[in-house]
Design a protein around this motif. Structure first.
Motif, PDB file in Angstrom:
ATOM      1  N   VAL A  26     -53.047 -22.722  28.556  1.00 44.62           N
ATOM      2  CA  VAL A  26     -52.904 -23.653  27.436  1.00 44.62           C
ATOM      3  C   VAL A  26     -54.195 -24.448  27.334  1.00 44.62           C
ATOM      4  O   VAL A  26     -54.723 -24.916  28.351  1.00 44.62           O
ATOM      5  N   ASP A  27     -54.728 -24.571  26.140  1.00 44.96           N
ATOM      6  CA  ASP A  27     -55.942 -25.358  25.957  1.00 44.96           C
ATOM      7  C   ASP A  27     -55.875 -26.067  24.619  1.00 44.96           C
ATOM      8  O   ASP A  27     -54.826 -26.088  23.966  1.00 44.96           O
ATOM      9  N   ARG A  28     -56.986 -26.678  24.228  1.00 49.28           N
ATOM     10  CA  ARG A  28     -56.940 -27.471  22.998  1.00 49.28           C
ATOM     11  C   ARG A  28     -56.453 -26.632  21.818  1.00 49.28           C
ATOM     12  O   ARG A  28     -55.822 -27.157  20.904  1.00 49.28           O
ATOM     13  N   HIS A  29     -56.740 -25.349  21.845  1.00 50.85           N
ATOM     14  CA  HIS A  29     -56.439 -24.516  20.683  1.00 50.85           C
ATOM     15  C   HIS A  29     -55.345 -23.483  20.913  1.00 50.85           C
ATOM     16  O   HIS A  29     -55.074 -22.673  20.033  1.00 50.85           O
ATOM     17  N   ARG A  30     -54.717 -23.473  22.092  1.00 49.40           N
ATOM     18  CA  ARG A  30     -53.742 -22.412  22.379  1.00 49.40           C
ATOM     19  C   ARG A  30     -52.525 -22.942  23.128  1.00 49.40           C
ATOM     20  O   ARG A  30     -52.670 -23.742  24.058  1.00 49.40           O
ATOM     21  N   ASP A  31     -51.357 -22.460  22.738  1.00 44.06           N
ATOM     22  CA  ASP A  31     -50.112 -22.751  23.447  1.00 44.06           C
ATOM     23  C   ASP A  31     -49.553 -21.461  24.032  1.00 44.06           C
ATOM     24  O   ASP A  31     -49.828 -20.371  23.529  1.00 44.06           O
ATOM     25  N   ARG A  36     -46.382 -25.953  25.897  1.00 43.93           N
ATOM     26  CA  ARG A  36     -47.328 -26.290  24.856  1.00 43.93           C
ATOM     27  C   ARG A  36     -48.192 -27.481  25.254  1.00 43.93           C
ATOM     28  O   ARG A  36     -47.915 -28.204  26.209  1.00 43.93           O
ATOM     29  N   PHE A  37     -49.226 -27.674  24.458  1.00 43.93           N
ATOM     30  CA  PHE A  37     -50.218 -28.729  24.698  1.00 43.93           C
ATOM     31  C   PHE A  37     -49.551 -30.075  24.940  1.00 43.93           C
ATOM     32  O   PHE A  37     -49.916 -30.805  25.875  1.00 43.93           O
ATOM     33  N   GLU A  38     -48.576 -30.426  24.113  1.00 49.03           N
ATOM     34  CA  GLU A  38     -47.951 -31.755  24.211  1.00 49.03           C
ATOM     35  C   GLU A  38     -47.199 -31.920  25.518  1.00 49.03           C
ATOM     36  O   GLU A  38     -47.039 -33.046  26.010  1.00 49.03           O
ATOM     37  N   LEU A  41     -49.773 -33.205  27.829  1.00 47.78           N
ATOM     38  CA  LEU A  41     -50.069 -34.618  27.560  1.00 47.78           C
ATOM     39  C   LEU A  41     -49.012 -35.500  28.221  1.00 47.78           C
ATOM     40  O   LEU A  41     -49.326 -36.462  28.931  1.00 47.78           O
TER      41      LEU A  41
ATOM     42  N   LEU B  15     -50.305 -38.143  21.319  1.00 44.94           N
ATOM     43  CA  LEU B  15     -49.643 -37.271  20.342  1.00 44.94           C
ATOM     44  C   LEU B  15     -50.248 -37.473  18.951  1.00 44.94           C
ATOM     45  O   LEU B  15     -50.347 -36.527  18.170  1.00 44.94           O
ATOM     46  N   ARG B  28     -56.269 -32.171  16.900  1.00 47.38           N
ATOM     47  CA  ARG B  28     -56.375 -31.196  17.979  1.00 47.38           C
ATOM     48  C   ARG B  28     -57.497 -30.205  17.711  1.00 47.38           C
ATOM     49  O   ARG B  28     -58.122 -29.695  18.646  1.00 47.38           O
ATOM     50  N   HIS B  29     -57.753 -29.923  16.434  1.00 45.32           N
ATOM     51  CA  HIS B  29     -58.724 -28.880  16.108  1.00 45.32           C
ATOM     52  C   HIS B  29     -60.009 -29.383  15.449  1.00 45.32           C
ATOM     53  O   HIS B  29     -60.842 -28.580  15.062  1.00 45.32           O
ATOM     54  N   VAL B 281     -40.435 -35.021  24.332  1.00 43.47           N
ATOM     55  CA  VAL B 281     -41.539 -34.059  24.206  1.00 43.47           C
ATOM     56  C   VAL B 281     -41.263 -32.864  25.102  1.00 43.47           C
ATOM     57  O   VAL B 281     -40.858 -33.044  26.255  1.00 43.47           O
TER      58      VAL B 281
END
Lengths: 281, 281
Positions: A26-31, A36-38, A41, B15, B28-29, B281
């Motif tokens: 998982v990274d800034r652009h991929r889940d 997932r990203f959140e 977080l 978020l 995010r992007h 979340v």
């Protein structure tokens, strides 16, 4: 710069998941599906109180257990278990003023049977993918969680002993028993690289992947897959038009569910050490 | 669910910046020049100690000042000043068990001259884009920072009074003087929408943009530009193939440097309220 060691460790968790592209993670652009990203977080925010306990000098096992409990307060499941296993002793070493191989080795070598018991309790909090225990060590299978505690206590097994047993097949445990060599090296690479901190994090991820087969991938998908991922990383490190190629490979490994979580753990540790050494976001 | 109000407020900040696509804002992007995703991550981590002070019952102005000082410990400059101006009283209201329009109004109405002084001090910590003060209120220009404190004290101006002066041209101040109506409405929309929390955050951002011209854009680029952004948001809310169109528009407004920061502030407040109301979340 964030004022507390715990705050810097939390920021390292956030920078780790935001570093992009990272093959398979998982990274800034991929889940990933269901992860997932959140979730990362929320896991980072939740972990902070355990990290604060590490900073305050509470026992390593207890601080780790609290960090994992806080991390698990989200719906994605295990997000940063391995990261925290590295960060908790590193935070303690930093708080003691000796964030070095010797300093952190002193911290982990001093762990006790009670630390081991809390470590086992943490496996009841969240599902962690682990291998079968070594032959003859079924009593110490971490998947037994708190049920294994009587055996640990009977045998006088410390948290460091548990890591020593796992160090042959788990590169997070190997950091514990070897002075965190790849964590410190990743920090050096992050500090000396070019681009934004997220670019340097992604580059460090690729370099770590190229160094050794990821042990989580080896457990989940077999050593051949882990070695294929390693070869891919090495090829990408040498390629031209690297970013585009790495982006494509990152998407490909995410789609295949090949998730080098151990490499991400060491990256988080490296980012933390870099922050402690003055990396300014 | 994160255990503390301060932790939930920090997660709301994370978020907010991760919600994507958000027209014109870092998401995010997308990054802006010199103001990147990682600056928001560090800003959120750094703000937590001020948010904890708000939770613990310290004066609103002092808690806000500490949150801004923590937020500013990164190189991007002002990341979440307006978000924190909303979150600090909301956290206080939540800690008091009354996270409602009446509860938060009670908090902001009780602010003092000393709170106003700390609010002015916060403008010395970080550059905040603000308009000229109303006619005859030059002594109270927030851009004077701590230099304005003698005038504030002489006139007995509270932090609520300062917000009342600004409410006509600043929609964060308008939240303060009107029971945080858009923050609570955004929370309701986030709670009842579909998709991931980041999808719902992005949708709420577009809905907020469609409601009123963004006051930061109006100050920086003029009301006509703010209205154009509002019209774009309304059109996109009605369109088919929304995600692709919103993505394209988000990139376009980022490239043009049209950054609806006030809308992002209210989104963060809405996300926080949603988390307090059980959003998992």
């Amino acid at each position: 710069m964030i004022r507390t060691h715990a705050g810097r460790a939390e920021l390292a968790l956030l920078l780790e998941v935001a570093s992009t592209p990272t093959l398979g993670n998982v990274d800034r652009h991929r889940d990933l599906d269901g992860l997932r990203f959140e979730h990362f977080l929320a896991g980072a925010v939740g972990a902070r109180r355990g990290l604060r306990r590490a900073e305050a000098g509470e026992p390593i096992g207890r601080a780790f257990l609290r960090a994992v409990e806080g991390m698990a307060d989200q719906r994605g499941g295990n997000t940063q278990f391995g990261c925290l296993l590295l960060l908790v002793p590193l935070v303690r070493a930093a708080a003691a003023g000796s964030l070095t191989a010797d300093g952190v080795t002193e911290v982990v070598a001093a762990t006790t049977v009670e630390d081991a018991a809390d470590f086992y309790r943490s496996f009841d909090v969240v599902d962690v993918y682990v291998d079968d225990p070594p032959d003859g060590a079924d009593d110490l299978d971490v998947r037994r969680g708190a049920d294994a505690i009587p055996s640990i206590e009977a045998d006088g097994i410390t948290m460091f002993d548990v890591m020593s047993l796992a160090a042959g097949t788990d590169d997070v445990a190997r950091e514990w028993t070897n002075g965190f060599p790849r964590s410190f090296e990743a920090a050096d690479r992050i500090r000396t690289g070019s681009g934004t901190v997220l670019d340097r994090g992604a580059r460090a991820h690729l370099e770590l992947l190229g160094q050794r087969p990821d042990t989580l991938v080896a457990k989940e998908h077999g050593m051949e897959t882990a070695k294929r991922l390693q070869r891919t990383a090495r090829r990408l490190l040498e390629g031209d038009d690297r970013r585009t190629a790495v982006d494509a490979a990152a998407t490909e490994f995410v789609a295949a569910g090949i998730n080098p979580g151990t490499t991400a753990d060491i990256l988080a540790a490296g980012l933390y050490i870099a922050l402690e050494r003055g990396e300014a976001v």
